[in-house]
Design a protein around this motif. Structure first.
Motif, PDB file in Angstrom:
ATOM      1  N   SER A  36     -24.037  -0.448  72.520  1.00 26.95           N
ATOM      2  CA  SER A  36     -23.249   0.296  71.542  1.00 26.95           C
ATOM      3  C   SER A  36     -22.668   1.565  72.166  1.00 26.95           C
ATOM      4  O   SER A  36     -23.289   2.186  73.024  1.00 26.95           O
ATOM      5  CB  SER A  36     -24.114   0.682  70.335  1.00 26.95           C
ATOM      6  OG  SER A  36     -24.506  -0.459  69.617  1.00 26.95           O
ATOM      7  N   SER A  37     -21.481   1.933  71.706  1.00 33.37           N
ATOM      8  CA  SER A  37     -20.835   3.150  72.187  1.00 33.37           C
ATOM      9  C   SER A  37     -20.187   3.857  71.002  1.00 33.37           C
ATOM     10  O   SER A  37     -20.086   3.301  69.900  1.00 33.37           O
ATOM     11  CB  SER A  37     -19.777   2.826  73.250  1.00 33.37           C
ATOM     12  OG  SER A  37     -18.755   2.004  72.695  1.00 33.37           O
ATOM     13  N   GLY A  45      -3.642  11.510  59.267  1.00 31.84           N
ATOM     14  CA  GLY A  45      -3.602  11.672  57.814  1.00 31.84           C
ATOM     15  C   GLY A  45      -4.831  12.352  57.252  1.00 31.84           C
ATOM     16  O   GLY A  45      -5.439  13.210  57.877  1.00 31.84           O
ATOM     17  N   GLN A  46      -5.206  11.920  56.064  1.00 33.04           N
ATOM     18  CA  GLN A  46      -6.334  12.496  55.353  1.00 33.04           C
ATOM     19  C   GLN A  46      -7.616  11.716  55.603  1.00 33.04           C
ATOM     20  O   GLN A  46      -8.718  12.275  55.549  1.00 33.04           O
ATOM     21  CB  GLN A  46      -6.017  12.500  53.854  1.00 33.04           C
ATOM     22  CG  GLN A  46      -7.118  13.008  52.955  1.00 33.04           C
ATOM     23  CD  GLN A  46      -6.646  13.092  51.523  1.00 33.04           C
ATOM     24  OE1 GLN A  46      -5.785  13.897  51.185  1.00 33.04           O
ATOM     25  NE2 GLN A  46      -7.203  12.253  50.665  1.00 33.04           N
ATOM     26  N   ALA A  47      -7.475  10.409  55.876  1.00 30.59           N
ATOM     27  CA  ALA A  47      -8.634   9.518  55.963  1.00 30.59           C
ATOM     28  C   ALA A  47      -9.629   9.969  57.029  1.00 30.59           C
ATOM     29  O   ALA A  47      -9.251  10.257  58.166  1.00 30.59           O
ATOM     30  CB  ALA A  47      -8.170   8.094  56.249  1.00 30.59           C
ATOM     31  N   THR A  48     -10.889  10.024  56.630  1.00 25.71           N
ATOM     32  CA  THR A  48     -11.993  10.403  57.515  1.00 25.71           C
ATOM     33  C   THR A  48     -13.092   9.375  57.288  1.00 25.71           C
ATOM     34  O   THR A  48     -13.554   9.204  56.155  1.00 25.71           O
ATOM     35  CB  THR A  48     -12.481  11.820  57.186  1.00 25.71           C
ATOM     36  OG1 THR A  48     -11.402  12.743  57.448  1.00 25.71           O
ATOM     37  CG2 THR A  48     -13.681  12.217  58.017  1.00 25.71           C
ATOM     38  N   TYR A  49     -13.520   8.688  58.355  1.00 26.26           N
ATOM     39  CA  TYR A  49     -14.414   7.555  58.136  1.00 26.26           C
ATOM     40  C   TYR A  49     -15.113   7.121  59.420  1.00 26.26           C
ATOM     41  O   TYR A  49     -14.717   7.492  60.532  1.00 26.26           O
ATOM     42  CB  TYR A  49     -13.613   6.359  57.597  1.00 26.26           C
ATOM     43  CG  TYR A  49     -12.445   5.956  58.481  1.00 26.26           C
ATOM     44  CD1 TYR A  49     -12.600   5.051  59.525  1.00 26.26           C
ATOM     45  CD2 TYR A  49     -11.180   6.513  58.284  1.00 26.26           C
ATOM     46  CE1 TYR A  49     -11.538   4.701  60.339  1.00 26.26           C
ATOM     47  CE2 TYR A  49     -10.110   6.182  59.095  1.00 26.26           C
ATOM     48  CZ  TYR A  49     -10.296   5.273  60.124  1.00 26.26           C
ATOM     49  OH  TYR A  49      -9.243   4.942  60.945  1.00 26.26           O
ATOM     50  N   HIS A  50     -16.178   6.308  59.235  1.00 25.15           N
ATOM     51  CA  HIS A  50     -16.866   5.623  60.332  1.00 25.15           C
ATOM     52  C   HIS A  50     -16.555   4.138  60.239  1.00 25.15           C
ATOM     53  O   HIS A  50     -16.514   3.571  59.149  1.00 25.15           O
ATOM     54  CB  HIS A  50     -18.377   5.837  60.235  1.00 25.15           C
ATOM     55  CG  HIS A  50     -19.169   4.833  61.035  1.00 25.15           C
ATOM     56  ND1 HIS A  50     -19.675   3.665  60.468  1.00 25.15           N
ATOM     57  CD2 HIS A  50     -19.517   4.806  62.343  1.00 25.15           C
ATOM     58  CE1 HIS A  50     -20.306   2.964  61.409  1.00 25.15           C
ATOM     59  NE2 HIS A  50     -20.228   3.641  62.544  1.00 25.15           N
ATOM     60  N   ARG A  51     -16.334   3.532  61.385  1.00 23.91           N
ATOM     61  CA  ARG A  51     -16.053   2.089  61.448  1.00 23.91           C
ATOM     62  C   ARG A  51     -16.783   1.518  62.661  1.00 23.91           C
ATOM     63  O   ARG A  51     -16.933   2.186  63.680  1.00 23.91           O
ATOM     64  CB  ARG A  51     -14.546   1.857  61.554  1.00 23.91           C
ATOM     65  CG  ARG A  51     -14.123   0.405  61.645  1.00 23.91           C
ATOM     66  CD  ARG A  51     -12.599   0.306  61.654  1.00 23.91           C
ATOM     67  NE  ARG A  51     -12.035   0.733  60.385  1.00 23.91           N
ATOM     68  CZ  ARG A  51     -10.754   1.072  60.209  1.00 23.91           C
ATOM     69  NH1 ARG A  51      -9.931   1.078  61.253  1.00 23.91           N
ATOM     70  NH2 ARG A  51     -10.321   1.439  59.015  1.00 23.91           N
ATOM     71  N   PHE A  52     -17.239   0.270  62.542  1.00 28.88           N
ATOM     72  CA  PHE A  52     -17.923  -0.390  63.655  1.00 28.88           C
ATOM     73  C   PHE A  52     -17.216  -1.692  63.978  1.00 28.88           C
ATOM     74  O   PHE A  52     -16.934  -2.501  63.107  1.00 28.88           O
ATOM     75  CB  PHE A  52     -19.382  -0.681  63.301  1.00 28.88           C
ATOM     76  CG  PHE A  52     -20.146  -1.362  64.408  1.00 28.88           C
ATOM     77  CD1 PHE A  52     -20.491  -0.669  65.569  1.00 28.88           C
ATOM     78  CD2 PHE A  52     -20.508  -2.702  64.303  1.00 28.88           C
ATOM     79  CE1 PHE A  52     -21.192  -1.296  66.601  1.00 28.88           C
ATOM     80  CE2 PHE A  52     -21.213  -3.331  65.321  1.00 28.88           C
ATOM     81  CZ  PHE A  52     -21.551  -2.628  66.471  1.00 28.88           C
ATOM     82  N   ASP A  53     -16.888  -1.877  65.285  1.00 31.11           N
ATOM     83  CA  ASP A  53     -16.259  -3.105  65.755  1.00 31.11           C
ATOM     84  C   ASP A  53     -17.326  -3.944  66.447  1.00 31.11           C
ATOM     85  O   ASP A  53     -17.765  -3.596  67.552  1.00 31.11           O
ATOM     86  CB  ASP A  53     -15.118  -2.778  66.728  1.00 31.11           C
ATOM     87  CG  ASP A  53     -14.314  -4.012  67.107  1.00 31.11           C
ATOM     88  OD1 ASP A  53     -14.818  -5.148  66.932  1.00 31.11           O
ATOM     89  OD2 ASP A  53     -13.170  -3.847  67.579  1.00 31.11           O
TER      90      ASP A  53
END
Length: 233
Positions: A36-37, A45-53
Motif C-alpha cells: 500500500s502507498s 474544486g471543493q471536493a475533499t476525500y479519501h479514495r483507494f485504488d
C-alpha cells in the motif's frame, strides 16, 4: 489570500499528512495490505476525500482549494463537517480556527484511510462508529496535535498566513431562512467564483444548478458560502 497561497497551503496539508500521519502508521497499514502507498494531491474544486485504488493498492487523499479558502472565513467555515466534529467531540478544545479546521481535515481524511485499511468502511456506512473511534484515537494519542503543530510550523517557514484565532460559529438556521428555490446565487472567490440557481434547500446546505460557464454542473454548497447574485443592469 490569493489562489497561489491557497494552493500552497494545500501542498503543506499534503506534506503534513504524509509526514505526521502516514509515516507513523505506514507499517501498520502495509501489514494489512502489503504494498500500500499514499498519494496526496490538491484538487481544483471543493471536493475533499479519501479514495483507494485496489489495482495498485494506492490510497489517495485530495484536498480541494475551495474547501481551504472557505475555512478562512467565519461565515463559511463552520458549515463543514470538520467544524461540527471539532465542536461536538471537543477536538482541539472545541475551538474553531482556520488552523484547527485544516489540521482536523487532515486527520479526518487520514482516519478514512485507517478505517479502510481495518476493513471497517462499508457501503452506506462511512462515518460510522468505527470511523469515529479511529478519529477519536488520533486526537487522544496526540497525533492530531502533532499534525496541527507541523502545519503551523510549515506555514510559518513558508511565510504563509494560517490564522489560529478562534471564531464563533454562524447560526445556519437563520442563514437558511434567507434562501428559497429559484434564487440565483454566487459562491467561491476570485477566479473560482461560480454562479447558479438554488433547486433545493437542505438542512445545512443548498443544492445549486450551475449557470453561465458552470451550466450542467450541480453543487451542494454550505449555506455560509452563498451570496445573492445581483442581476446586471
Amino acid at each position: 489570500m490569493d489562489d497561489n497561497e491557497i494552493f500552497q497551503l494545500g501542498e503543506l496539508m499534503c506534506f503534513v499528512t504524509r509526514d505526521s500521519l502516514w509515516q507513523p502508521a505506514e507499517q501498520w497499514v502495509r501489514a494489512r495490505s502489503p504494498g500500500s502507498s499514499l498519494h496526496c494531491r490538491v484538487g481544483s474544486g471543493q471536493a475533499t476525500y479519501h479514495r483507494f485504488d485496489p489495482r495498485d493498492k494506492q490510497h489517495q487523499i485530495t484536498y480541494g482549494v475551495r474547501m481551504i479558502a472557505a475555512k478562512h472565513q467565519r461565515e463559511s467555515a463552520s458549515g463543514w463537517l470538520s467544524g461540527r466534529e471539532i465542536q461536538r467531540r471537543g477536538y482541539f478544545g472545541g475551538e474553531l480556527s482556520t488552523l484547527n479546521l485544516l489540521a482536523h481535515t487532515c486527520c479526518h481524511e487520514f482516519a478514512h484511510l485507517l478505517q479502510h485499511s481495518a476493513g471497517q468502511r462499508f457501503r452506506g456506512s462511512v462515518h460510522n462508529r468505527h470511523f469515529y473511534k479511529i478519529l477519536d484515537e488520533l486526537h487522544q494519542s496526540g497525533a492530531a496535535d502533532a499534525t496541527r503543530d507541523a502545519l503551523a510550523d510549515q506555514a510559518r517557514q513558508k511565510g504563509l498566513a494560517l490564522p489560529d484565532a478562534c471564531f464563533e460559529p454562524v447560526d445556519t438556521r437563520q442563514q437558511l431562512a434567507r434562501w428559497q428555490v429559484g434564487d440565483t446565487v454566487r459562491f467561491g472567490a476570485g477566479q473560482r467564483e461560480l454562479e447558479g440557481q438554488i433547486i433545493r434547500v437542505n438542512r445545512k446546505t443548498c443544492t445549486v444548478d450551475g449557470i453561465g460557464h458552470s451550466r450542467g454542473v450541480r453543487y451542494r454548497v454550505p449555506v455560509q458560502m452563498l451570496n445573492r447574485l445581483t442581476p446586471s443592469r
